[in-house]
Scaffold this active site. Structure first.
Site, PDB file in Angstrom:
ATOM      1  N   SER A 124       1.212  -1.161  -0.068  1.00  0.00           N
ATOM      2  CA  SER A 124       0.433  -0.314  -0.148  1.00  0.00           C
ATOM      3  C   SER A 124       1.165   1.409   0.618  1.00  0.00           C
ATOM      4  CB  SER A 124      -0.841  -0.129   1.541  1.00  0.00           C
ATOM      5  OG  SER A 124      -0.247  -0.007   2.905  1.00  0.00           O
ATOM      6  N   CYS A 125       0.202   2.103  -0.536  1.00  0.00           N
ATOM      7  CA  CYS A 125       0.909   3.849  -0.867  1.00  0.00           C
ATOM      8  C   CYS A 125       1.459   3.898   1.008  1.00  0.00           C
ATOM      9  CB  CYS A 125      -0.136   4.351  -0.415  1.00  0.00           C
ATOM     10  SG  CYS A 125       0.459   6.398  -0.759  1.00  0.00           S
TER      11      CYS A 125
END
Length: 85
Positions: free
Chosen positions: A23-24
């Site tokens: 994820s980011c």
């Protein structure tokens, strides 16, 4: 989203980055690291599941002098294509 750029068929990546499940900001951080390993003009394919990458990767390409070639929907993930500037 109508502004999604679809990658052309027949692209041959010099390297493939598996960022699925990340994820980011990890997909973009890994992309920055991986792009340094290929030659100018070569294509990096980034396979990922993070929806934020749809904005992050093209924006980063614009800021860093690389060419965003587009994305392709795969089975359960997206492939993004970047040509090193």
């Amino acid at each position: 989203m109508s502004d999604v750029k679809t990658a052309p068929d027949g692209l041959v990546p010099a390297a493939v980055l598996d960022a699925k499940g990340l994820s980011c900001p990890m997909p973009l951080l890994r992309t920055k690291k991986e792009i340094g390993k290929i030659k100018a003009g070569d294509i990096l394919q980034i396979d990922g599941t993070d929806p934020g990458s749809r904005n992050d990767i093209p924006g980063w390409c614009t800021r860093s002098g690389h060419v965003y070639l587009g994305e392709k929907e795969q089975s359960g993930y997206m492939s993004f294509y970047v040509q090193k500037g």
